[in-house]
Design a protein around this motif. Structure first.
Motif, PDB file in Angstrom:
ATOM      1  N   PRO A  34       0.853  -1.191   0.000  1.00 12.42           N
ATOM      2  CA  PRO A  34       0.000   0.000   0.000  1.00 12.42           C
ATOM      3  C   PRO A  34       0.893   1.246   0.000  1.00 12.42           C
ATOM      4  CG  PRO A  34      -0.661  -1.539   1.732  1.00 12.42           C
ATOM      5  CD  PRO A  34       0.638  -2.031   1.170  1.00 12.42           C
ATOM      6  N   VAL A  35       0.415   2.323  -0.585  1.00 13.34           N
ATOM      7  CA  VAL A  35       1.208   3.547  -0.698  1.00 13.34           C
ATOM      8  C   VAL A  35       1.687   4.011   0.668  1.00 13.34           C
ATOM      9  CG1 VAL A  35       1.126   5.995  -1.311  1.00 13.34           C
ATOM     10  CG2 VAL A  35       0.144   4.290  -2.850  1.00 13.34           C
ATOM     11  N   ARG A  36       0.819   4.010   1.662  1.00 12.15           N
ATOM     12  CA  ARG A  36       1.216   4.483   2.996  1.00 12.15           C
ATOM     13  C   ARG A  36       2.366   3.655   3.569  1.00 12.15           C
ATOM     14  NH1 ARG A  36      -1.867   8.353   5.198  1.00 12.15           N
ATOM     15  NH2 ARG A  36      -3.924   8.698   4.327  1.00 12.15           N
ATOM     16  N   GLN A  37       2.311   2.356   3.395  1.00 11.95           N
ATOM     17  CA  GLN A  37       3.372   1.498   3.915  1.00 11.95           C
ATOM     18  C   GLN A  37       4.680   1.741   3.154  1.00 11.95           C
ATOM     19  OE1 GLN A  37       2.361  -2.640   4.002  1.00 11.95           O
ATOM     20  NE2 GLN A  37       4.299  -3.243   4.935  1.00 11.95           N
ATOM     21  N   TRP A  38       4.591   1.854   1.841  1.00 12.13           N
ATOM     22  CA  TRP A  38       5.775   2.122   1.024  1.00 12.13           C
ATOM     23  C   TRP A  38       6.407   3.442   1.440  1.00 12.13           C
ATOM     24  CZ3 TRP A  38       7.419   5.855  -2.374  1.00 12.13           C
ATOM     25  CH2 TRP A  38       8.480   5.519  -3.218  1.00 12.13           C
ATOM     26  N   CYS A  39       5.579   4.455   1.635  1.00 12.20           N
ATOM     27  CA  CYS A  39       6.079   5.773   2.047  1.00 12.20           C
ATOM     28  C   CYS A  39       6.713   5.715   3.431  1.00 12.20           C
ATOM     29  CB  CYS A  39       4.945   6.794   2.053  1.00 12.20           C
ATOM     30  SG  CYS A  39       4.380   7.277   0.409  1.00 12.20           S
ATOM     31  N   ILE A  88       8.804   9.019   3.624  1.00 14.23           N
ATOM     32  CA  ILE A  88       8.198  10.013   2.733  1.00 14.23           C
ATOM     33  C   ILE A  88       6.753  10.173   3.192  1.00 14.23           C
ATOM     34  CG2 ILE A  88       7.483  10.489   0.358  1.00 14.23           C
ATOM     35  CD1 ILE A  88       9.715   8.535  -0.534  1.00 14.23           C
ATOM     36  N   THR A  89       6.273  11.394   3.231  1.00 15.88           N
ATOM     37  CA  THR A  89       4.871  11.564   3.605  1.00 15.88           C
ATOM     38  C   THR A  89       3.986  11.185   2.415  1.00 15.88           C
ATOM     39  OG1 THR A  89       4.776  13.872   2.920  1.00 15.88           O
ATOM     40  CG2 THR A  89       5.410  13.445   5.212  1.00 15.88           C
ATOM     41  N   PRO A  90       2.860  10.537   2.683  1.00 15.12           N
ATOM     42  CA  PRO A  90       1.951  10.198   1.585  1.00 15.12           C
ATOM     43  C   PRO A  90       1.509  11.430   0.794  1.00 15.12           C
ATOM     44  CG  PRO A  90       1.374   8.939   3.521  1.00 15.12           C
ATOM     45  CD  PRO A  90       2.421   9.947   3.952  1.00 15.12           C
ATOM     46  N   SER A  91       1.360  12.564   1.447  1.00 16.36           N
ATOM     47  CA  SER A  91       0.934  13.765   0.711  1.00 16.36           C
ATOM     48  C   SER A  91       1.994  14.181  -0.305  1.00 16.36           C
ATOM     49  CB  SER A  91       0.629  14.911   1.674  1.00 16.36           C
ATOM     50  OG  SER A  91       1.768  15.258   2.428  1.00 16.36           O
ATOM     51  N   THR A  92       3.265  14.021   0.033  1.00 18.70           N
ATOM     52  CA  THR A  92       4.338  14.328  -0.918  1.00 18.70           C
ATOM     53  C   THR A  92       4.288  13.356  -2.087  1.00 18.70           C
ATOM     54  OG1 THR A  92       5.741  15.236   0.810  1.00 18.70           O
ATOM     55  CG2 THR A  92       6.847  14.517  -1.206  1.00 18.70           C
ATOM     56  N   TYR A  93       4.106  12.084  -1.774  1.00 14.15           N
ATOM     57  CA  TYR A  93       4.007  11.073  -2.828  1.00 14.15           C
ATOM     58  C   TYR A  93       2.874  11.414  -3.795  1.00 14.15           C
ATOM     59  CZ  TYR A  93       2.929   6.721  -5.203  1.00 14.15           C
ATOM     60  OH  TYR A  93       2.664   5.787  -6.163  1.00 14.15           O
ATOM     61  N   TYR A  94       1.686  11.686  -3.251  1.00 13.32           N
ATOM     62  CA  TYR A  94       0.537  11.957  -4.111  1.00 13.32           C
ATOM     63  C   TYR A  94       0.688  13.260  -4.889  1.00 13.32           C
ATOM     64  CZ  TYR A  94      -1.937   7.996  -2.083  1.00 13.32           C
ATOM     65  OH  TYR A  94      -2.304   6.734  -1.712  1.00 13.32           O
ATOM     66  N   ARG A  95       1.342  14.256  -4.294  1.00 14.09           N
ATOM     67  CA  ARG A  95       1.579  15.502  -5.026  1.00 14.09           C
ATOM     68  C   ARG A  95       2.432  15.228  -6.252  1.00 14.09           C
ATOM     69  NH1 ARG A  95       5.757  19.099  -4.838  1.00 14.09           N
ATOM     70  NH2 ARG A  95       6.547  18.248  -2.905  1.00 14.09           N
ATOM     71  N   TRP A  96       3.511  14.454  -6.073  1.00 17.10           N
ATOM     72  CA  TRP A  96       4.373  14.146  -7.209  1.00 17.10           C
ATOM     73  C   TRP A  96       3.675  13.231  -8.203  1.00 17.10           C
ATOM     74  CZ3 TRP A  96       8.339  16.436  -9.170  1.00 17.10           C
ATOM     75  CH2 TRP A  96       9.079  17.312  -8.384  1.00 17.10           C
ATOM     76  N   GLU A  97       2.839  12.337  -7.714  1.00 21.53           N
ATOM     77  CA  GLU A  97       2.098  11.462  -8.628  1.00 21.53           C
ATOM     78  C   GLU A  97       1.210  12.301  -9.547  1.00 21.53           C
ATOM     79  OE1 GLU A  97       0.000   7.222  -8.112  1.00 21.53           O
ATOM     80  OE2 GLU A  97      -1.030   8.840  -7.063  1.00 21.53           O
ATOM     81  N   ARG A  98       0.548  13.298  -8.978  1.00 20.94           N
ATOM     82  CA  ARG A  98      -0.295  14.192  -9.795  1.00 20.94           C
ATOM     83  C   ARG A  98       0.567  14.975 -10.789  1.00 20.94           C
ATOM     84  NH1 ARG A  98      -2.618  15.245  -4.921  1.00 20.94           N
ATOM     85  NH2 ARG A  98      -1.512  17.222  -4.724  1.00 20.94           N
ATOM     86  N   GLU A  99       1.721  15.425 -10.337  1.00 13.99           N
ATOM     87  CA  GLU A  99       2.562  16.251 -11.197  1.00 13.99           C
ATOM     88  C   GLU A  99       3.155  15.484 -12.371  1.00 13.99           C
ATOM     89  OE1 GLU A  99       6.393  19.153 -10.884  1.00 13.99           O
ATOM     90  OE2 GLU A  99       4.955  19.130  -9.265  1.00 13.99           O
ATOM     91  N   VAL A 100       3.509  14.241 -12.176  1.00 10.86           N
ATOM     92  CA  VAL A 100       4.172  13.500 -13.260  1.00 10.86           C
ATOM     93  C   VAL A 100       3.188  12.889 -14.248  1.00 10.86           C
ATOM     94  CG1 VAL A 100       6.242  13.037 -11.903  1.00 10.86           C
ATOM     95  CG2 VAL A 100       4.427  11.338 -11.969  1.00 10.86           C
ATOM     96  N   ARG A 101       1.914  12.960 -13.971  1.00  7.05           N
ATOM     97  CA  ARG A 101       0.909  12.453 -14.919  1.00  7.05           C
ATOM     98  C   ARG A 101       0.889  13.256 -16.173  1.00  7.05           C
ATOM     99  NH1 ARG A 101      -4.405  11.283 -11.464  1.00  7.05           N
ATOM    100  NH2 ARG A 101      -3.421   9.963  -9.949  1.00  7.05           N
TER     101      ARG A 101
END
Length: 51
Positions: free
Chosen positions: A28-33, A38-51
């Motif tokens: 799961p993303v939270r566990q990986w982070c 890494i904070t999940p919010s940072t992960y999701y921000r970058w996920e949105r940006e690289v799309r």
């Protein structure tokens, strides 16, 4: 291209690889982070940006 743009592009490439690693890990993303401190919010921000 300015140095700021080059830095952003390098950071973006790093995150593309990280997102692919997360998706292929089966975790799961939270566990990986959490494992990578890494904070999940940072992960999701970058996920949105690289799309």
């Amino acid at each position: 291209m300015t140095s700021t743009e080059v830095k952003h592009q390098a950071r973006q490439q790093k995150w593309v690889a990280a997102i692919q690693d997360c998706r292929s890990s089966g975790l799961p993303v939270r566990q990986w982070c959490k494992q990578r401190e890494i904070t999940p919010s940072t992960y999701y921000r970058w996920e949105r940006e690289v799309r």
